[in-house]
Design an enzyme around this catalytic site. Structure first.
Site: not given
Length: 323
Positions: A211-213, A217-220, A53
């Protein structure tokens, strides 16, 4: 903050894991330190990073930022479960990547120096190395445990078959083996349910979804596009185009039940029996504080059913594709 055990181990970790991939790339060091201070104050004790990273500008930069934070003292190291990873190439030489015993030995010493600590709590293999035998990998990890340089070993991006290989080889050596697996898992990406989730449950391995969202794309995302506050690019744009109708139905459901889409995505993961702690990667303090809201949200069975209808999952293999 809610806490749980990491897989079958006795290690207690928070139900959210602080991912640090943005530190040094999108988040300046001072801001990263404030995020880590706030995460610690909120009770998040599991911090995840990787030696790579900071790329492409500077490999190892994120570990250095975390090390500078730990060096401030005040109980920071004692309160924090430090998880880092190795595998990716850290230089141009032929032995500066992957999972040979030589690279494992060099990589852990380099990470310890950057992190300014005498041990790593969870040392994760960032990817499977098909060219290095498990006997070599486990022998190297056993030495590190005996030396006190690492405490637990984890994996990331492994298939179910790789988890079985790793655990059966470790069992033959009377070694604990894997404590955790970190994989891509969210409402939009559920392939893990075929074989990885059955494997982690069978072997008592903690699951840390990254990458839970799904890149936001799953965050609105559709609402934010309409409001002009987000522009989706690259792979996320292609995924949005393919799943636009489902994402719209998801955002409609979120509005119907009165919760933010991102909170629902995290709460759904937290409701999955195999999940230990989703890895949230905030760029700002606001992103971090938003993530914590999901811990207070319990999704009703009818909402979980609606989510399965919008984003169908998988039965375990082979029943999913056979009988």
């Amino acid at each position: 903050m809610e806490f749980t055990r990491l897989g079958r181990t006795g290690l207690t970790v928070s139900r959210l894991c602080l991912g640090t991939m943005n530190f040094g790339v999108h988040t300046e060091e001072a801001d990263a330190h404030r995020i880590m201070d706030t995460a610690s104050e909120l009770g998040i004790n599991l911090f995840d990073t990787a030696d790579i990273y900071g790329w492409p500008a500077q490999r190892g930069l994120t570990e250095t930022i975390i090390g500078n934070w730990l060096a401030q003292g005040g109980g920071r190291r004692e309160r924090t479960v430090i998880a880092t990873k190795l595998y990716m190439d850290m230089g141009d030489g032929p032995n500066e990547g992957r999972l040979s015993a030589l690279h494992i030995r060099r990589a852990v010493d380099a990470s310890l120096k950057r992190l300014q600590t005498d041990h790593i709590d969870l040392y994760q293999m960032h990817h499977v190395d098909r060219d290095t035998p498990w006997e070599e990998i486990w022998q190297a990890m056993e030495v590190l445990v005996a030396q006190g340089k690492i405490v637990y070993v984890g994996s990331s991006n492994f298939a179910g078959w790789h988890l079985a290989q790793a655990q059966e080889t470790a069992r033959a050596r009377n070694f604990l083996g894997l404590a955790s697996e970190q994989s891509l898992y969210n409402l939009l990406e559920r392939k893990l349910e075929l074989e990885v989730i059955p494997a982690v449950q069978r072997y008592g391995i903690g699951l840390m979804p990254w990458s839970p969202l799904h890149s936001g794309l799953l965050g609105g995302v559709l609402r934010k596009e309409r409001e002009g506050v987000r522009r989706t690019v690259a792979r996320a744009a292609a995924a949005l185009a393919a799943k636009r109708d489902a994402i719209q139905a998801y955002e409609d459901l979120a509005a119907e039940i009165g919760h933010e889409p991102g909170d629902i995505a995290l709460a759904w993961l937290l409701a999955q029996p195999a999940v230990t702690a989703p890895v949230v990667g905030p760029r700002t303090l606001d992103h971090l504080r938003t993530s914590v809201r999901a811990l207070e949200l319990t999704l009703e069975p009818k909402v979980l059913t609606r989510l399965d209808e919008i984003f169908p999952g998988y039965r375990p293999a082979p029943e999913e594709y056979a009988w």
